[in-house]
Design an enzyme around this catalytic site. Structure first.
Site, PDB file in Angstrom:
ATOM      1  N   SER A  87      -7.547  47.070 -11.020  1.00 19.20           N
ATOM      2  CA  SER A  87      -8.163  47.690 -12.195  1.00 19.20           C
ATOM      3  C   SER A  87      -7.667  49.113 -12.421  1.00 19.20           C
ATOM      4  CB  SER A  87      -9.685  47.695 -12.052  1.00 19.20           C
ATOM      5  OG  SER A  87     -10.199  46.386 -12.116  1.00 19.20           O
ATOM      6  N   THR A 140     -12.075  51.538 -13.597  1.00 21.26           N
ATOM      7  CA  THR A 140     -11.862  51.469 -15.047  1.00 21.26           C
ATOM      8  C   THR A 140     -12.406  52.679 -15.794  1.00 21.26           C
ATOM      9  OG1 THR A 140     -11.783  49.056 -14.968  1.00 21.26           O
ATOM     10  CG2 THR A 140     -12.201  50.061 -17.111  1.00 21.26           C
ATOM     11  N   GLU A 264     -17.230  49.232 -20.659  1.00 15.62           N
ATOM     12  CA  GLU A 264     -16.727  48.250 -19.697  1.00 15.62           C
ATOM     13  C   GLU A 264     -17.817  47.285 -19.251  1.00 15.62           C
ATOM     14  OE1 GLU A 264     -14.733  47.920 -15.232  1.00 15.62           O
ATOM     15  OE2 GLU A 264     -16.194  49.488 -15.695  1.00 15.62           O
ATOM     16  N   HIS A 273     -14.848  37.456  -8.544  1.00 17.81           N
ATOM     17  CA  HIS A 273     -14.358  37.610  -7.171  1.00 17.81           C
ATOM     18  C   HIS A 273     -15.153  36.730  -6.210  1.00 17.81           C
ATOM     19  CE1 HIS A 273     -11.248  40.683  -7.118  1.00 17.81           C
ATOM     20  NE2 HIS A 273     -11.948  41.443  -7.951  1.00 17.81           N
ATOM     21  N   HIS A 312      -7.373  42.626 -16.608  1.00 20.31           N
ATOM     22  CA  HIS A 312      -6.684  41.574 -15.865  1.00 20.31           C
ATOM     23  C   HIS A 312      -7.602  40.365 -15.811  1.00 20.31           C
ATOM     24  CE1 HIS A 312      -9.492  42.386 -12.622  1.00 20.31           C
ATOM     25  NE2 HIS A 312      -9.214  43.674 -12.770  1.00 20.31           N
ATOM     26  N   HIS A 408      -7.415  39.011  -8.055  1.00 21.13           N
ATOM     27  CA  HIS A 408      -6.960  38.996  -9.442  1.00 21.13           C
ATOM     28  C   HIS A 408      -5.770  38.049  -9.577  1.00 21.13           C
ATOM     29  CE1 HIS A 408      -8.474  43.451  -9.767  1.00 21.13           C
ATOM     30  NE2 HIS A 408      -9.451  42.577  -9.540  1.00 21.13           N
TER      31      HIS A 408
END
Length: 502
Positions: A87, A140, A264, A273, A312, A408
C-alpha cells in the site's frame, strides 16, 4: 498543404501513441478546472471484491453507476518485488506520480521526499482532508501528508502528518499520538493530541462529538488502532465511513478555493488478507455508501471531480472456487461478526460447535472440520492466526469463495470517475497517471505526461490542442479537436488514431 500537414501531424501522434512512449500534450483551451477533488481508495479492492459486495447488496452498487471507468496497473519500482506492490508504494504512486519501493512513504527509490497532491493543493490555497477506517498513520493516508523511508515508523509519521496541518483528519491510530504512560506507543513523551489542540484543532473521539463540529480544523480518533470492521462497528459510538466523509465534505467545502479530500476504505484489505468474505462484503458496501455521499455532493455542482479506485488487489478473491461451478453467498450472509477481530477470540477447543452456530450460523460442523479446528489450536503458539485462518477457510470452502493468496496480487484494479475531466479516467492507465490527471483536472499542471504503459491518449472531448509546425506558428499553426479517438482540423477533416483517413 494545410490538410497534408494536418494528416502528417496526426500520423506522428498515432505512431508515438502506438510506440507507447511518454507523451506531453499542452491544452490550449480546456474545460474549467475542478474546484474540488474527492479521491476514494478501496484498499485491496479488486473486481472480485466489487462483485461480492454487489451480490451481498442484491442490487447495483453506487460505483456501478459511473459512466467513465477503466483499469489501473499497480506494480512498484522495487528491485525485489517487481510486480506486486504494497500500500505504501502504490499510495505513493497515486499521491505523487512517482513509482517507488515497497514500504516507502512518498519518497523515491533514493529515499528523497516527493511532493504530494495534497501538498500541492495546500500551496494553491485549497483545504485538505484525509479520512480512513485504518490508523491515520497507516500507509495509504500517510503517503498524502508524510515522507518516510519506512511505513512502519508510524510515531514519526504521526508528527509529520500533524505538521502538515491537514484541515480534517478522521480515522483511527490514537496510539501513535499519545505517550506510553497514557496507553499509547510514543516513547518521546510527546502528546500530539495536546499539541493539535494548541494548533487550533477540535479533537473528537466519538460519533456524537464529530457531528457537533461544523467548521475549523478537525482531528478525530475513534479507536486506538484501526477502526472496527463495518460488521463489528458500534453505530452509536463509532462513525461509519459515510458519516466521516459527509462531515469532511461539510467542513472542507466552506473553503472558497476548493478542497482535496482522500477517503480510504482500508479494512477491505484487512478482511481480504484474512480471507473473511463476509467482512470484505460489508466493508465494500460501507465504502460504497461513502462514495454515494460524495457523488450526491458532486451532482449538485459542476465543479467537483470524484475518483474511485484501489491501490492494489488483495487475496486473489474469486466468486466460485475449489473446482466447482457455484457460489453460496447465503453462507457468508449468516456470519454475524468478523472472524479475526471478534469470532476467533471467542473460540476455545471446548466451544467450537457453539461458536460456529452462534456467530457463523453453521449448525452441521463435520468431524473433519472439527479436527482441522482442533489442530489449529495446537499450532496457535507458533502461529497466533492459525485459529482465525482455519475458521475463515472452513467458511470460504462452504461458500465456495475462492482465494489464491493471503497477500496482495499484481492484478489490475478498477478506476471510475464523475465530474470535470472524468472522461480522462478511461481505458487502461498506470497508477502514477492518477496523480497526473488529478493535477490536470485541478488546473495545477498544464502538461499531461502519461506513463509509458498507458494504453490511451488522455485528451479531452471538446478541448482544442494547438500543434505547431516548425517555427511558423503564425502561418501554419493548426487547431485540432480530439473526440472518441479521432482528431479533426478546423476544416472538419477527421483522422482516426489508427492512421486511416475518415
Amino acid at each position: 498543404m494545410k490538410k497534408f500537414l494536418s494528416f502528417f501531424i496526426v500520423l506522428v501522434i498515432a505512431v508515438s501513441f502506438l510506440a507507447a512512449t511518454s507523451h506531453i500534450y499542452t491544452v490550449a483551451e480546456a474545460a474549467p478546472p475542478a474546484k474540488n477533488v474527492i479521491l476514494f481508495i478501496g484498499d485491496g479492492m479488486g473486481y472480485g471484491h466489487l462483485t461480492l459486495g454487489r451480490i451481498f447488496k442484491g442490487n447495483a452498487l453506487t460505483m456501478d453507476g459511473f459512466t467513465y471507468n477503466g483499469t489501473v496497473s499497480t506494480y512498484p519500482n522495487d528491485p525485489a518485488e517487481k510486480w506486486v506492490t504494497d500500500s505504501a508504494a502504490a499510495g505513493t504512486a497515486i499521491a505523487t506520480g512517482v513509482k517507488t519501493y515497497n514500504a516507502a512513504i512518498s519518497v523515491d527509490v533514493n529515499k528523497k521526499p516527493v511532493e504530494t497532491i495534497l501538498e500541492i493543493a495546500q500551496k494553491k490555497g485549497k483545504a485538505t482532508g484525509l479520512v480512513t477506517t485504518t490508523r491515520i498513520t497507516h500507509a495509504t493516508p500517510a503517503v498524502f501528508a508524510a515522507h518516510n523511508a519506512d511505513r512502519n515508523a508510524e510515531n514519526k509519521i504521526a508528527v509529520d502528518i500533524l505538521n502538515h496541518k491537514v484541515d480534517v483528519l478522521l480515522g483511527g491510530g490514537k496510539q501513535h499520538f499519545i505517550p506510553k504512560e497514557q496507553g499509547g506507543k510514543r516513547e518521546d513523551d510527546r502528546n500530539l493530541i495536546t499539541e493539535a489542540k494548541k494548533m487550533g484543532y477540535t479533537v473528537v473521539e466519538n460519533k456524537d462529538e464529530m457531528l457537533k463540529v461544523t467548521e475549523g480544523k478537525l482531528l478525530g480518533f475513534f479507536k486506538m488502532s484501526h477502526l472496527s470492521y463495518e460488521m463489528d462497528r458500534d453505530p452509536k459510538r463509532e462513525p461509519s465511513l459515510a458519516d466521516m466523509t459527509k462531515k469532511a465534505i461539510e467542513i472542507l467545502s466552506k473553503d472558497k478555493d476548493g478542497f482535496f479530500l482522500m477517503v480510504e476504505g482500508g479494512r477491505i484489505d484487512h478482511a481480504a488478507h484474512t480471507h473473511d468474505g463476509a467482512a470484505v462484503a460489508r466493508d465494500v458496501l460501507a465504502f460504497d455508501e461513502a462514495v454515494k455521499i460524495a457523488l450526491d455532493f458532486a451532482k449538485d455542482r459542476k465543479n467537483t471531480l470524484v475518483i474511485v479506485t484501489a491501490d492494489h488487489e488483495t487475496g486473489g478473491l474469486s466468486i466460485g472456487g475449489y473446482g466447482q461451478y457455484n457460489f453460496k453467498p447465503e453462507i457468508l450472509k449468516r456470519q454475524k461478526n468478523s472472524i479475526a477481530d471478534v469470532i476467533a477470540s471467542k473460540l476455545t477447543p471446548d466451544n467450537i460447535k457453539q461458536v460456529f452456530s452462534q456467530y457463523l450460523g453453521i449448525e452441521d460442523l463435520t468431524i473433519d472440520e472439527m479436527i482441522l479446528m482442533l489442530n489449529a489450536f495446537k499450532e496457535k503458539d507458533k502461529n497466533p492466526s492459525a485459529v482465525a485462518n482455519m475458521c475463515a477457510d472452513i467458511v470460504s470452502r462452504r461458500a465456495l469463495l475462492g482465494w489464491t493468496s493471503t497477500a496482495h496480487t499484481g492484478t489490475d484494479v478498477p478506476i471510475m470517475a464523475y465530474g470535470p475531466y472524468a472522461e480522462a479516467f478511461t481505458g487502461h492507465i498506470d497508477n502514477t497517471d492518477i496523480f497526473k490527471l488529478m493535477m490536470q483536472a485541478m488546473g495545477l499542471d498544464k502538461n499531461i505526461k502519461m506513463g509509458s504503459l498507458s494504453g490511451s491518449l488522455f485528451l479531452y472531448p471538446s478541448h482544442r490542442i494547438k500543434l505547431f509546425w516548425g517555427k511558423k506558428e503564425s502561418n501554419e499553426a493548426l487547431t485540432l479537436h480530439l473526440h472518441k479517438g479521432c482528431v479533426s482540423d478546423t476544416d472538419g477533416q477527421t483522422y482516426s488514431l489508427s492512421n486511416k483517413n475518415k
